[in-house]
Scaffold this motif. Structure first.
Motif, mmCIF file in Angstrom:
data_model
loop_
_atom_site.group_PDB
_atom_site.id
_atom_site.type_symbol
_atom_site.label_atom_id
_atom_site.label_comp_id
_atom_site.label_asym_id
_atom_site.label_seq_id
_atom_site.Cartn_x
_atom_site.Cartn_y
_atom_site.Cartn_z
ATOM 1 N N THR A 1 37.383 29.375 34.732
ATOM 2 C CA THR A 1 36.440 29.154 35.917
ATOM 3 C C THR A 1 36.626 30.615 36.960
ATOM 4 O O THR A 1 37.242 31.517 36.620
ATOM 5 N N GLU A 2 35.584 30.500 37.880
ATOM 6 C CA GLU A 2 35.409 31.711 38.603
ATOM 7 C C GLU A 2 36.684 32.251 39.293
ATOM 8 O O GLU A 2 37.414 31.376 39.771
ATOM 9 N N ASN A 3 37.086 33.561 39.134
ATOM 10 C CA ASN A 3 38.187 34.080 39.882
ATOM 11 C C ASN A 3 39.582 33.518 39.524
ATOM 12 O O ASN A 3 40.549 33.736 40.252
ATOM 13 N N ALA A 4 39.411 33.089 38.303
ATOM 14 C CA ALA A 4 40.807 32.524 37.583
ATOM 15 C C ALA A 4 42.125 33.405 37.949
ATOM 16 O O ALA A 4 43.154 33.012 38.109
ATOM 17 N N LEU A 5 41.762 34.640 37.509
ATOM 18 C CA LEU A 5 42.815 35.777 37.622
ATOM 19 C C LEU A 5 42.830 36.672 38.797
ATOM 20 O O LEU A 5 43.785 37.692 38.991
ATOM 21 N N LEU A 6 41.838 36.380 39.783
ATOM 22 C CA LEU A 6 41.620 37.486 40.752
ATOM 23 C C LEU A 6 42.639 37.864 41.552
ATOM 24 O O LEU A 6 42.827 39.039 41.836
ATOM 25 N N ASN A 7 43.520 36.868 42.034
ATOM 26 C CA ASN A 7 44.504 37.042 42.844
ATOM 27 C C ASN A 7 45.903 36.919 42.359
ATOM 28 O O ASN A 7 46.985 36.565 42.738
ATOM 29 N N LEU A 8 45.925 37.762 41.224
ATOM 30 C CA LEU A 8 47.299 37.827 40.557
ATOM 31 C C LEU A 8 47.673 39.455 40.427
ATOM 32 O O LEU A 8 47.543 39.923 39.256
ATOM 33 N N PRO A 9 48.041 40.136 41.254
ATOM 34 C CA PRO A 9 48.388 41.619 41.285
ATOM 35 C C PRO A 9 49.417 41.971 40.209
ATOM 36 O O PRO A 9 49.328 43.128 40.026
ATOM 37 N N SER A 10 50.275 41.063 40.229
ATOM 38 C CA SER A 10 51.435 41.479 39.212
ATOM 39 C C SER A 10 51.251 41.294 37.524
ATOM 40 O O SER A 10 52.094 41.536 36.823
ATOM 41 N N LEU A 11 50.057 40.606 37.530
ATOM 42 C CA LEU A 11 49.702 40.476 36.290
ATOM 43 C C LEU A 11 49.412 41.555 35.060
ATOM 44 O O LEU A 11 48.495 42.215 35.567
ATOM 45 N N THR A 12 50.224 41.694 34.111
ATOM 46 C CA THR A 12 50.078 42.720 33.318
ATOM 47 C C THR A 12 49.409 42.315 31.872
ATOM 48 O O THR A 12 48.905 43.247 31.156
ATOM 49 N N ARG A 13 49.693 40.936 31.370
ATOM 50 C CA ARG A 13 49.342 40.700 30.033
ATOM 51 C C ARG A 13 48.800 39.213 30.045
ATOM 52 O O ARG A 13 49.380 38.444 30.521
ATOM 53 N N SER B 1 40.787 45.616 42.500
ATOM 54 C CA SER B 1 40.773 47.013 42.125
ATOM 55 C C SER B 1 42.385 47.343 42.209
ATOM 56 O O SER B 1 43.046 48.464 41.405
ATOM 57 N N ASN B 2 43.430 46.439 42.828
ATOM 58 C CA ASN B 2 44.814 46.686 42.532
ATOM 59 C C ASN B 2 45.334 45.806 41.500
ATOM 60 O O ASN B 2 46.582 45.701 41.374
ATOM 61 N N SER B 3 44.655 45.348 40.380
ATOM 62 C CA SER B 3 44.982 44.801 39.184
ATOM 63 C C SER B 3 46.221 45.553 38.468
ATOM 64 O O SER B 3 45.746 46.931 38.355
ATOM 65 N N SER B 4 46.823 44.934 37.943
ATOM 66 C CA SER B 4 47.771 45.599 36.929
ATOM 67 C C SER B 4 47.798 45.565 35.479
ATOM 68 O O SER B 4 48.255 45.688 34.760
ATOM 69 N N LEU B 5 46.671 44.595 35.314
ATOM 70 C CA LEU B 5 46.380 44.020 33.745
ATOM 71 C C LEU B 5 46.114 45.441 32.855
ATOM 72 O O LEU B 5 45.353 46.009 32.941
ATOM 73 N N ALA B 6 47.221 45.196 31.789
ATOM 74 C CA ALA B 6 47.153 46.157 30.826
ATOM 75 C C ALA B 6 46.650 45.916 29.620
ATOM 76 O O ALA B 6 46.219 46.534 28.803
ATOM 77 N N PHE B 7 46.593 44.529 29.211
ATOM 78 C CA PHE B 7 46.276 43.880 27.923
ATOM 79 C C PHE B 7 45.825 42.566 27.927
ATOM 80 O O PHE B 7 46.447 41.495 28.664
ATOM 81 N N LEU B 8 44.745 42.157 27.442
ATOM 82 C CA LEU B 8 44.241 40.864 27.263
ATOM 83 C C LEU B 8 43.674 40.765 25.701
ATOM 84 O O LEU B 8 42.853 41.337 25.285
ATOM 85 N N ALA B 9 44.333 39.504 25.247
ATOM 86 C CA ALA B 9 43.978 39.250 23.814
ATOM 87 C C ALA B 9 43.415 37.913 23.870
ATOM 88 O O ALA B 9 43.887 37.014 24.239
ATOM 89 N N ILE B 10 42.368 37.620 23.079
ATOM 90 C CA ILE B 10 41.709 36.334 22.911
ATOM 91 C C ILE B 10 41.342 36.169 21.251
ATOM 92 O O ILE B 10 40.792 37.036 20.901
ATOM 93 N N ASP B 11 42.294 35.335 20.711
ATOM 94 C CA ASP B 11 42.325 35.296 19.227
ATOM 95 C C ASP B 11 42.240 33.783 18.539
ATOM 96 O O ASP B 11 42.763 32.787 19.269
ATOM 97 N N SER B 12 41.534 33.719 17.345
ATOM 98 C CA SER B 12 41.682 32.477 16.761
ATOM 99 C C SER B 12 40.754 31.291 17.414
ATOM 100 O O SER B 12 41.361 30.484 18.179
#
Length: 460
Positions: free
Chosen positions: A87-99, A119-130
Motif C-alpha cells: 500500500t501507499e508509502n510502505a517503504l517511504l520512511n525507512l532511510p536505512s533500507l538498502t535491499r 530523496s534520502n533513501s539508501s535503497l540499492a537493490f529491489l528484486a521481485i521474482d517468481s
C-alpha cells in the motif's frame, strides 16, 4: 538484620523495572506489525531491527503498510506469499533500507505510491521474482530515487503495467531496471515515465506497445529475446533522452507508421525477425543505424525512413521488398565522398519496380547482393537493373547501379543479352505507392518531435 530489612525494597524496585522494560518491549512489538507476524524473523530484535526475513509458506494474505517496519531496518525479504499487497508509502520512511527481495508470490499488487522513496533513501537493490500475477498501478514506483538502484522484475507469468507505473524522479544518480522472463499484455503510454539509465528486457513477451510506451527519460533501451507483437505509432519514441536502442535475438511483429521514431543516436537491430515494416515504420534521425543478420517478411514503401551519418544493412534477408522501400534512407553530408550506406550481403526474394532505388545524392556501397530473378526475365540485365533501381532508360547508370549490375550478373539467365521482354516489369507495380504518392511521405509528426525526413543535406 539491617541487610534483611532492605530485601523487600530491592525486590520491589526489581519488579517495577522489569515491568517497565517488559512494557517497552511489548509496545515496540505492537507498534511494528512485522514483529508480530509469525512467519517473520526480525534480527537482532524489534526495537533495533536490521534484517527482516519472512518465509510465510503461502500465507493467505499479507499487506505491507507504512509503519509496519522499524525505521532501522536494512534488508527486507519475503518468500512464499499467496496474496501480497503493498500500500501507499510502505517503504517511504525507512532511510536505512538498502535491499528488498520479494519472491514466490501467487498474486501481487502494488498500489499507487506503494514503492515511493524519499530523496534520502539508501535503497540499492529491489528484486521481485517468481510471481504468477502481478499488477503495478499508476505511480507504483514514485517519489525520489536518488540512488543508482538496481531494480529487477523476473519470472512473472502475467505482468500488468499502468500509465506512469514508473514515475519517480532521480538526480544525479539514476536507477536501472531489468524485466526478464515475463509476459505483458501491453505497455500503456508512459508506463516508464521515469529517469532510467538502462531499461533492459530479456525473454519478455509483449502483445502490444502503445504510443509512448517507452517514452519518458530512458537513456538506453535494450531488448534481448523479446517477442513484441505490435508496435503502434510512437511506441519507441526518441524525442526524449533515449541515446541508444539495441534489439537482439527478438521477434517484432508489425511495426506501424512511426512505431520507432524520433532522434536516437545509436540504433542496432541484430538477429531479429520483423513481420511487417509499414511506411515510415522506422522514422529516425540517428548517427548510426546497424541492421545485422535479420529477416524482414515485408518492407513497404519508405519503410526505412532514416537520416543518419552511417547506415549498415548486413546479412539482411527480405521476403518482399516493395517499391521505394529503401529510397528514404539518407545520410548527412560526407566530406570525403566515401560510401555512407553500406549494404553487405542482402538477399531479397520478391522485388518490384524501384525496390532497390536509393536517393540519387546518397553514396551507397553494395556487396553480395542476391535478388530472385523475375519471371519472365527482363533482358538485357541492364534493363532489369534500371527497373529495380527506378533509373530512366536514357540516364546513365550511376556507381550504385553499376555495383548492383555486377552483383546480379551471376544470377542472370538470359541467353541473348540483346533480347528484351517488354512490360515484364510493368506487371510489378511496386506493391505500394511511389515516394511521390506515399501518403505517409510528408505531413506533421504528432508523436515524435524529430522527423527523419527533415534537416540535413538531403532536405527537399
Amino acid at each position: 538484620m539491617a541487610a534483611g530489612r532492605h530485601l523487600p525494597g530491592l525486590l520491589l524496585v526489581y519488579l517495577v523495572m522489569s515491568a517497565v522494560f517488559s512494557t517497552a518491549y511489548r509496545s515496540s512489538e505492537e507498534k511494528y506489525s512485522v514483529c508480530n507476524t509469525r512467519c517473520c524473523k526480525v534480527e537482532p530484535n524489534c526495537s533495533a531491527a536490521l534484517h527482516v526475513a519472512c518465509r510465510c509458506h503461502f500465507a493467505k494474505r499479507v499487506v505491507l503498510r507504512d509503519g509496519d517496519f522499524p525505521p532501522s531496518v536494512e534488508t527486507i525479504y519475503f518468500y512464499g506469499v499467496r496474496n501480497l499487497t503493498i500500500t501507499e508509502n510502505a517503504l517511504l520512511n525507512l532511510p536505512s533500507l538498502t535491499r528488498v527481495e520479494l519472491r514466490q508470490i501467487e498474486w501481487m499488487k502494488v498500489l499507487s505510491n506503494g514503492l515511493a522513496l524519499n530523496s534520502n533513501s539508501s535503497l540499492a537493490f529491489l528484486a521481485i521474482d517468481s510471481v504468477r500475477d502481478m499488477k503495478l498501478e499508476a505511480d507504483a514506483f514514485s517519489g525520489h530515487w536518488d540512488t543508482e538502484a538496481k531494480l529487477r522484475i523476473g519470472y512473472v507469468s502475467s505482468l500488468v503495467l499502468s500509465q506512469n507505473t514508473f514515475s519517480f524522479q532521480s538526480s544525479p544518480h539514476i536507477p536501472s531496471l531489468v524485466i526478464e522472463h515475463a509476459t505483458l499484455r501491453d505497455i500503456e503510454p508512459m508506463a516508464f515515465n521515469a529517469s532510467l539509465e538502462f531499461l533492459t528486457l530479456k525473454d519478455v513477451e509483449i502483445k502490444m506497445c502503445r504510443r509512448n510506451g517507452f517514452g519518458g527519460s530512458i537513456q538506453a533501451l535494450s531488448m534481448d529475446r523479446v517477442d513484441l507483437n505490435e508496435l503502434r505509432e510512437g511506441c519507441i519514441n526518441g524525442s526524449g533522452s533515449l541515446r541508444r536502442l539495441s534489439v537482439s535475438n527478438s521477434r517484432l511483429g508489425v511495426i506501424r507508421n512511426r512505431g520507432i521514431c524520433g532522434s536516437i543516436p545509436t540504433v542496432t537491430i541484430r538477429n531479429c525477425s520483423v513481420s511487417l515494416l509499414q511506411p515510415n515504420g522506422l522514422q529516425l534521425r540517428t548517427a548510426k543505424l546497424d541492421i545485422y543478420s535479420s529477416k524482414f517478411t515485408s518492407i513497404m514503401t519508405r519503410g526505412l525512413n532514416v537520416l543518419a551519418n552511417q547506415i549498415y544493412l548486413r546479412k539482411m534477408v527480405v521476403d518482399t521488398l516493395h517499391g521505394h522501400a529503401l529510397k528514404a534512407l539518407r545520410t548527412t553530408e560526407n566530406e570525403n565522398d566515401s560510401p555512407s550506406i553500406h549494404i553487405l550481403n542482402l538477399t531479397v526474394q520478391h522485388t518490384y519496380n524501384g525496390s532497390l532505388a536509393f536517393d540519387p545524392e546518397t553514396n551507397v556501397e553494395v556487396v553480395h547482393l542476391s535478388v530472385d530473378v523475375w519471371e519472365p526475365q527482363v533482358c538485357p540485365l541492364e534493363r532489369w537493373v534500371r527497373q529495380l533501381t527506378d533509373t530512366s532508360e536514357k540516364a546513365p547508370l550511376g556507381p550504385t547501379q553499376k555495383q548492383m549490375q555486377t552483383q546480379l550478373r551471376r544470377h542472370w539467365l538470359c541467353k541473348e543479352p540483346s533480347s528484351t521482354t517488354p512490360a515484364a516489369a510493368g506487371a510489378k507495380d511496386g506493391g505500394g505507392e511511389s515516394a511521390e504518392q506515399d501518403p505517409h511521405a510528408t505531413g506533421d509528426n504528432s508523436t515524435c518531435d524529430d522527423q527523419a525526413g527533415s534537416g540535413g543535406k538531403k532536405d527537399r
